[in-house]
Design a protein around this motif. Structure first.
Motif, PDB file in Angstrom:
ATOM      1  N   CYS A 288     -29.111   4.542 -34.295  1.00  9.97           N
ATOM      2  CA  CYS A 288     -30.100   4.957 -35.308  1.00  9.97           C
ATOM      3  C   CYS A 288     -31.526   4.589 -34.929  1.00  9.97           C
ATOM      4  O   CYS A 288     -32.470   4.948 -35.637  1.00  9.97           O
ATOM      5  CB  CYS A 288     -29.769   4.305 -36.653  1.00  9.97           C
ATOM      6  SG  CYS A 288     -28.255   4.912 -37.375  1.00  9.97           S
TER       7      CYS A 288
ATOM      8  N   TRP B 242     -29.174   9.921 -44.340  1.00  9.09           N
ATOM      9  CA  TRP B 242     -28.803  11.151 -43.620  1.00  9.09           C
ATOM     10  C   TRP B 242     -28.480  10.822 -42.165  1.00  9.09           C
ATOM     11  O   TRP B 242     -27.477  11.276 -41.624  1.00  9.09           O
ATOM     12  CB  TRP B 242     -29.950  12.158 -43.703  1.00  9.09           C
ATOM     13  CG  TRP B 242     -29.689  13.407 -42.918  1.00  9.09           C
ATOM     14  CD1 TRP B 242     -30.060  13.683 -41.644  1.00  9.09           C
ATOM     15  CD2 TRP B 242     -28.952  14.548 -43.367  1.00  9.09           C
ATOM     16  NE1 TRP B 242     -29.614  14.920 -41.271  1.00  9.09           N
ATOM     17  CE2 TRP B 242     -28.927  15.473 -42.313  1.00  9.09           C
ATOM     18  CE3 TRP B 242     -28.313  14.867 -44.557  1.00  9.09           C
ATOM     19  CZ2 TRP B 242     -28.290  16.702 -42.412  1.00  9.09           C
ATOM     20  CZ3 TRP B 242     -27.683  16.112 -44.651  1.00  9.09           C
ATOM     21  CH2 TRP B 242     -27.670  16.999 -43.589  1.00  9.09           C
ATOM     22  N   GLN B 243     -29.320  10.026 -41.546  1.00  8.45           N
ATOM     23  CA  GLN B 243     -29.120   9.649 -40.150  1.00  8.45           C
ATOM     24  C   GLN B 243     -27.819   8.854 -39.982  1.00  8.45           C
ATOM     25  O   GLN B 243     -27.042   9.114 -39.059  1.00  8.45           O
ATOM     26  CB  GLN B 243     -30.318   8.826 -39.676  1.00  8.45           C
ATOM     27  CG  GLN B 243     -30.278   8.480 -38.214  1.00  8.45           C
ATOM     28  CD  GLN B 243     -31.481   7.643 -37.814  1.00  8.45           C
ATOM     29  OE1 GLN B 243     -31.964   6.811 -38.587  1.00  8.45           O
ATOM     30  NE2 GLN B 243     -31.963   7.850 -36.604  1.00  8.45           N
TER      31      GLN B 243
ATOM     32  N   GLN C 127     -24.848  11.115 -40.187  1.00  8.24           N
ATOM     33  CA  GLN C 127     -24.652  11.871 -38.947  1.00  8.24           C
ATOM     34  C   GLN C 127     -23.977  11.014 -37.881  1.00  8.24           C
ATOM     35  O   GLN C 127     -23.025  11.447 -37.242  1.00  8.24           O
ATOM     36  CB  GLN C 127     -26.001  12.386 -38.421  1.00  8.24           C
ATOM     37  CG  GLN C 127     -26.696  13.372 -39.346  1.00  8.24           C
ATOM     38  CD  GLN C 127     -25.886  14.634 -39.548  1.00  8.24           C
ATOM     39  OE1 GLN C 127     -25.553  15.311 -38.599  1.00  8.24           O
ATOM     40  NE2 GLN C 127     -25.563  14.926 -40.792  1.00  8.24           N
ATOM     41  N   VAL C 128     -24.461   9.797 -37.712  1.00  6.80           N
ATOM     42  CA  VAL C 128     -23.902   8.893 -36.694  1.00  6.80           C
ATOM     43  C   VAL C 128     -22.463   8.521 -37.029  1.00  6.80           C
ATOM     44  O   VAL C 128     -21.611   8.451 -36.143  1.00  6.80           O
ATOM     45  CB  VAL C 128     -24.778   7.625 -36.556  1.00  6.80           C
ATOM     46  CG1 VAL C 128     -24.104   6.582 -35.693  1.00  6.80           C
ATOM     47  CG2 VAL C 128     -26.150   7.992 -35.984  1.00  6.80           C
TER      48      VAL C 128
ATOM     49  N   ASP D  53     -20.406  10.274 -38.812  1.00  5.17           N
ATOM     50  CA  ASP D  53     -19.604  11.489 -38.946  1.00  5.17           C
ATOM     51  C   ASP D  53     -18.993  11.629 -40.346  1.00  5.17           C
ATOM     52  O   ASP D  53     -17.788  11.850 -40.501  1.00  5.17           O
ATOM     53  CB  ASP D  53     -18.506  11.521 -37.878  1.00  5.17           C
ATOM     54  CG  ASP D  53     -17.878  12.900 -37.737  1.00  5.17           C
ATOM     55  OD1 ASP D  53     -18.563  13.901 -38.009  1.00  5.17           O
ATOM     56  OD2 ASP D  53     -16.690  12.970 -37.353  1.00  5.17           O
TER      57      ASP D  53
ATOM     58  N   PRO E 159     -20.183  13.060 -44.592  1.00  4.11           N
ATOM     59  CA  PRO E 159     -21.247  13.665 -45.404  1.00  4.11           C
ATOM     60  C   PRO E 159     -22.001  12.564 -46.139  1.00  4.11           C
ATOM     61  O   PRO E 159     -21.463  11.475 -46.368  1.00  4.11           O
ATOM     62  CB  PRO E 159     -20.475  14.556 -46.385  1.00  4.11           C
ATOM     63  CG  PRO E 159     -19.111  13.959 -46.460  1.00  4.11           C
ATOM     64  CD  PRO E 159     -18.851  13.332 -45.110  1.00  4.11           C
TER      65      PRO E 159
END
Length: 125
Positions: free
Chosen positions: A31, A54-55, A58-59, A61, A63
């Protein structure tokens, strides 16, 4: 209420990080922050911004909604149910299974999930 949700978000972050077998340092590196920042998010000393959440999603995996699961109306019932679930996630066997699952590429992972669902009689139509 603000502290409660920060604590909840931190617990969800820690749970997912541990399930994936990541250290705070590894997550922080992914991150672009220091591990102390991840530590502060997990213990609710610092709040996560929407962009950071959000980041992290994503990392990790997942929602963004993953972080909020189990928080809100009817929370008391979910807390009791969650305690039973937490016991499952604290077992080494569970963590090993999850790590092995995520070490697979996407296609075998989907096939394994379908197999597990069929063994449990939970096949989606």
């Amino acid at each position: 209420m603000g502290d409660e949700i920060d604590e909840h978000l931190g617990r969800r972050l820690r749970r997912r990080r541990r399930l994936l077998g990541l250290t705070q340092q590894q997550l922080a590196s992914a991150c672009g922050v220091r591990f102390q920042q991840i530590q502060k998010y997990e213990c609710a000393a610092n709040r996560m911004s929407a962009a950071r959440m959000w980041q992290l999603a994503q990392v990790l995996d997942v929602p963004v909604s993953y972080f909020y699961e189990g928080f809100g109306p009817q929370r008391e019932t979910r807390v009791r149910d969650g305690e039973a679930q937490r016991e499952v996630f604290t077992r080494k066997e569970t963590r090993d299974l999850i790590r092995a699952y995520y070490s697979l590429s996407e296609h075998p992972r989907r096939r394994l999930l379908d197999l597990a669902k069929s063994l449990n009689g939970d096949v989606e139509a």
